[in-house]
Every structure is written in structure tokens, then in C-alpha cells.
Scaffold this motif. Structure first.
Motif, PDB file in Angstrom:
ATOM      1  N   ARG A 237       6.694  -0.608  24.879  1.00 43.06           N
ATOM      2  CA  ARG A 237       6.808  -1.943  24.618  1.00 43.06           C
ATOM      3  C   ARG A 237       7.765  -2.592  25.367  1.00 43.06           C
ATOM      4  NH1 ARG A 237       5.425  -3.240  18.413  1.00 43.06           N
ATOM      5  NH2 ARG A 237       5.022  -5.144  19.093  1.00 43.06           N
ATOM      6  N   ILE A 238       9.197  -2.086  25.268  1.00 41.14           N
ATOM      7  CA  ILE A 238      10.172  -2.625  26.415  1.00 41.14           C
ATOM      8  C   ILE A 238       9.752  -2.789  27.626  1.00 41.14           C
ATOM      9  CG2 ILE A 238      12.381  -2.316  26.966  1.00 41.14           C
ATOM     10  CD1 ILE A 238      13.045  -1.182  24.125  1.00 41.14           C
ATOM     11  N   VAL A 239       9.265  -1.432  28.259  1.00 35.23           N
ATOM     12  CA  VAL A 239       8.520  -1.475  29.640  1.00 35.23           C
ATOM     13  C   VAL A 239       7.649  -2.417  29.932  1.00 35.23           C
ATOM     14  CG1 VAL A 239       7.771  -0.077  31.371  1.00 35.23           C
ATOM     15  CG2 VAL A 239       9.406   0.959  29.960  1.00 35.23           C
TER      16      VAL A 239
ATOM     17  N   HIS B 162       6.899  -5.300  28.544  1.00 33.32           N
ATOM     18  CA  HIS B 162       7.585  -6.484  28.551  1.00 33.32           C
ATOM     19  C   HIS B 162       8.158  -6.785  29.857  1.00 33.32           C
ATOM     20  CE1 HIS B 162      10.566  -9.938  26.632  1.00 33.32           C
ATOM     21  NE2 HIS B 162       9.358 -10.704  27.179  1.00 33.32           N
ATOM     22  N   ALA B 163       9.216  -5.872  30.333  1.00 33.54           N
ATOM     23  CA  ALA B 163       9.748  -6.025  31.570  1.00 33.54           C
ATOM     24  C   ALA B 163       8.637  -6.440  32.639  1.00 33.54           C
ATOM     25  CB  ALA B 163      10.569  -4.951  31.730  1.00 33.54           C
ATOM     26  N   ARG B 164       7.821  -5.758  32.664  1.00 31.44           N
ATOM     27  CA  ARG B 164       6.588  -5.521  33.602  1.00 31.44           C
ATOM     28  C   ARG B 164       5.895  -7.007  33.653  1.00 31.44           C
ATOM     29  NH1 ARG B 164       4.780   0.527  33.987  1.00 31.44           N
ATOM     30  NH2 ARG B 164       6.223   1.376  35.248  1.00 31.44           N
ATOM     31  N   GLN B 165       5.677  -7.383  32.480  1.00 32.20           N
ATOM     32  CA  GLN B 165       4.922  -8.733  32.254  1.00 32.20           C
ATOM     33  C   GLN B 165       5.584  -9.834  32.682  1.00 32.20           C
ATOM     34  OE1 GLN B 165       3.756  -9.408  28.163  1.00 32.20           O
ATOM     35  NE2 GLN B 165       3.925 -11.548  28.390  1.00 32.20           N
ATOM     36  N   ASP B 166       6.935  -9.880  32.428  1.00 37.48           N
ATOM     37  CA  ASP B 166       7.754 -11.002  33.045  1.00 37.48           C
ATOM     38  C   ASP B 166       8.106 -10.839  34.307  1.00 37.48           C
ATOM     39  OD1 ASP B 166       7.561 -11.977  30.159  1.00 37.48           O
ATOM     40  OD2 ASP B 166       9.691 -12.371  30.019  1.00 37.48           O
ATOM     41  N   HIS B 167       7.960  -9.891  34.910  1.00 38.77           N
ATOM     42  CA  HIS B 167       8.216  -9.774  36.674  1.00 38.77           C
ATOM     43  C   HIS B 167       7.872 -10.836  37.359  1.00 38.77           C
ATOM     44  CE1 HIS B 167       9.982  -7.487  39.837  1.00 38.77           C
ATOM     45  NE2 HIS B 167       8.904  -7.788  40.328  1.00 38.77           N
ATOM     46  N   PRO B 168       8.309 -11.676  38.077  1.00 39.62           N
ATOM     47  CA  PRO B 168       9.700 -11.227  38.618  1.00 39.62           C
ATOM     48  C   PRO B 168      10.817 -11.834  38.042  1.00 39.62           C
ATOM     49  CG  PRO B 168       8.631 -13.174  39.709  1.00 39.62           C
ATOM     50  CD  PRO B 168       7.684 -12.519  38.781  1.00 39.62           C
ATOM     51  N   ASP B 169      10.696 -12.536  36.945  1.00 34.79           N
ATOM     52  CA  ASP B 169      11.838 -13.014  36.160  1.00 34.79           C
ATOM     53  C   ASP B 169      12.487 -11.888  35.220  1.00 34.79           C
ATOM     54  OD1 ASP B 169      11.705 -15.610  37.360  1.00 34.79           O
ATOM     55  OD2 ASP B 169      10.538 -16.387  35.528  1.00 34.79           O
ATOM     56  N   GLU B 170      13.572 -12.081  34.822  1.00 37.46           N
ATOM     57  CA  GLU B 170      14.109 -10.849  33.893  1.00 37.46           C
ATOM     58  C   GLU B 170      13.383 -10.955  32.307  1.00 37.46           C
ATOM     59  OE1 GLU B 170      18.289 -10.682  34.012  1.00 37.46           O
ATOM     60  OE2 GLU B 170      18.418 -10.013  36.076  1.00 37.46           O
ATOM     61  N   ALA B 171      13.158 -10.160  31.906  1.00 36.63           N
ATOM     62  CA  ALA B 171      12.414 -10.076  30.703  1.00 36.63           C
ATOM     63  C   ALA B 171      14.129  -9.798  29.492  1.00 36.63           C
ATOM     64  CB  ALA B 171      11.599  -8.997  30.131  1.00 36.63           C
TER      65      ALA B 171
ATOM     66  N   ASP C 146      21.266   2.481  12.621  1.00 35.45           N
ATOM     67  CA  ASP C 146      21.229   2.856  14.134  1.00 35.45           C
ATOM     68  C   ASP C 146      19.843   3.444  14.639  1.00 35.45           C
ATOM     69  OD1 ASP C 146      22.468   2.948  16.785  1.00 35.45           O
ATOM     70  OD2 ASP C 146      22.559   5.109  16.604  1.00 35.45           O
ATOM     71  N   ARG C 147      18.558   2.810  13.721  1.00 31.92           N
ATOM     72  CA  ARG C 147      17.486   3.132  13.897  1.00 31.92           C
ATOM     73  C   ARG C 147      16.690   2.061  14.405  1.00 31.92           C
ATOM     74  NH1 ARG C 147      14.372   5.875   9.237  1.00 31.92           N
ATOM     75  NH2 ARG C 147      13.869   3.802   8.538  1.00 31.92           N
ATOM     76  N   PRO C 148      16.156   1.879  15.678  1.00 39.12           N
ATOM     77  CA  PRO C 148      15.271   0.609  16.172  1.00 39.12           C
ATOM     78  C   PRO C 148      13.892   0.779  15.311  1.00 39.12           C
ATOM     79  CG  PRO C 148      15.763   2.172  17.898  1.00 39.12           C
ATOM     80  CD  PRO C 148      16.329   2.734  16.829  1.00 39.12           C
ATOM     81  N   GLU C 149      13.566  -0.271  14.915  1.00 38.97           N
ATOM     82  CA  GLU C 149      12.266  -0.264  14.391  1.00 38.97           C
ATOM     83  C   GLU C 149      11.363  -1.512  14.708  1.00 38.97           C
ATOM     84  OE1 GLU C 149      12.596   0.022  10.168  1.00 38.97           O
ATOM     85  OE2 GLU C 149      13.162   2.289   9.990  1.00 38.97           O
ATOM     86  N   ARG C 150      11.845  -2.914  14.678  1.00 38.51           N
ATOM     87  CA  ARG C 150      11.102  -4.054  14.923  1.00 38.51           C
ATOM     88  C   ARG C 150      11.426  -4.598  16.176  1.00 38.51           C
ATOM     89  NH1 ARG C 150      11.316  -9.575  13.342  1.00 38.51           N
ATOM     90  NH2 ARG C 150      13.204  -9.414  12.410  1.00 38.51           N
ATOM     91  N   PHE C 151      10.142  -4.744  17.162  1.00 32.96           N
ATOM     92  CA  PHE C 151      10.465  -4.959  18.233  1.00 32.96           C
ATOM     93  C   PHE C 151      10.319  -6.529  18.495  1.00 32.96           C
ATOM     94  CE2 PHE C 151       7.683  -6.144  22.288  1.00 32.96           C
ATOM     95  CZ  PHE C 151       8.649  -5.905  23.117  1.00 32.96           C
ATOM     96  N   ILE C 152      11.295  -7.417  19.078  1.00 30.15           N
ATOM     97  CA  ILE C 152      11.358  -8.769  19.187  1.00 30.15           C
ATOM     98  C   ILE C 152      11.525  -9.241  20.474  1.00 30.15           C
ATOM     99  CG2 ILE C 152      12.284 -10.777  18.083  1.00 30.15           C
ATOM    100  CD1 ILE C 152      13.587  -8.536  15.939  1.00 30.15           C
ATOM    101  N   PRO C 153      10.343  -9.523  21.261  1.00 32.97           N
ATOM    102  CA  PRO C 153      10.577  -9.914  22.518  1.00 32.97           C
ATOM    103  C   PRO C 153      10.975 -11.233  22.516  1.00 32.97           C
ATOM    104  CG  PRO C 153       8.219  -9.896  22.085  1.00 32.97           C
ATOM    105  CD  PRO C 153       8.913  -9.242  20.952  1.00 32.97           C
TER     106      PRO C 153
END
Length: 141
Positions: free
Chosen positions: A11-13, A15-24, A35-42
Motif C-alpha cells: 500500500r505504501i509503494v 501510494h508512492a506510484r499513484q502520486d508520482h511525479p509528486d512526492e507521496a 512498534d507494530r504498524p497497523e493502520r495505513f493513513i495516506p
């Protein structure tokens, strides 16, 4: 070491590709102290720039209130670099205000929809950058 699920990584990748050419940019929250990532918040890059990202201050305030209400904290703060390697810039270091967070950078430079890309994680404390291993798992144990 940063441990995250394949789903969150993807999901992080994406989002990065979706917003390219701008930074996501965005956050992955988790239970406070876990220290456990669970909830994705773009998040929206308020700067709408290919060389700089900025969280909208009102959105960020709202996010921190929501995380506080849910007893969460930012486990990952992520953004993309669209023309350079996935390594924190001086500006990134200056903005790194969460000493307990993993700072993930995804480089979409020289990529197309299928890849390749760089996905790296760093700890940034008092201006010091330390790269850490990234471990991707199917699910948390």
C-alpha cells in the motif's frame, strides 16, 4: 528493525506510484508502545511538489487527535522521492519530529508501473540518520 506486513508494504509503494511525479506522504499508526504498524493513513502532500512534501497542518492535527483517541502513535512516517534515492534529505531530517518512528522512504525514480523501486527505513533522532533492516511478513505473529 522495521517489521511490517506485505499488505502495508504494498500500500505504501502503491501510494508512492499513484502520486508520482509528486512526492507521496503518509503515516502508518499502531497501538501506543507496540512498534507494530497497523493502520495505513495516506495523506495529501500539501506542497504538491516532486521535490518536497508537506503534511497539511489541519489534517495533521486531526490525525494526531484521532490517534490519541484510539491510543495509537505514528509507527511509520513515510514519503517518496521521485528523482533521487530513498535516503533522507536535510529537509527530511529537519522535519523528523518523531524519535520513536520508522521513517520509510520509497524512491520512484527511474521506475514504471511494474518497478523497480527502493524501499528503505531509517531512524532519525537528533539529526542522526541510522538505516535499519526491513522485514516483511505475511501477518504479525
Amino acid at each position: 528493525m522495521l517489521t511490517l506486513t506485505q499488505d502495508l508494504h504494498d500500500r505504501i509503494v502503491a501510494h508512492a506510484r499513484q502520486d508520482h511525479p509528486d512526492e507521496a506522504c503518509g503515516v502508518v499508526a499502531g497501538p501506543a508502545g507496540s512498534d507494530r504498524p497497523e493502520r495505513f493513513i495516506p495523506m495529501l502532500n500539501a506542497a504538491r511538489s516532486p521535490t518536497f512534501y508537506e503534511f497539511d497542518s489541519a489534517d495533521l492535527l486531526s490525525l494526531y487527535r484521532e490517534m490519541d483517541d484510539r491510543d495509537e502513535e505514528p509507527v511509520i512516517v513515510y514519503h517518496s522521492h521521485t528523482a533521487t534515492e530513498a535516503y533522507p534529505s536535510r529537509t527530511d531530517v529537519g522535519y523528523a519530529g518523531e524519535p520513536g518512528a520508522h521513517y520509510v522512504l520509497v524512491s520512484t525514480a527511474d521506475t514504471d508501473d511494474a518497478g523497480p523501486f527502493q524501499f528503505r527505513s531509517f531512524r532519525i533522532v537528533d539529526g542522526e540518520i541510522t538505516e535499519e533492516e526491513v522485514r516483511i511478513v505475511a501477518a504479525y505473529a
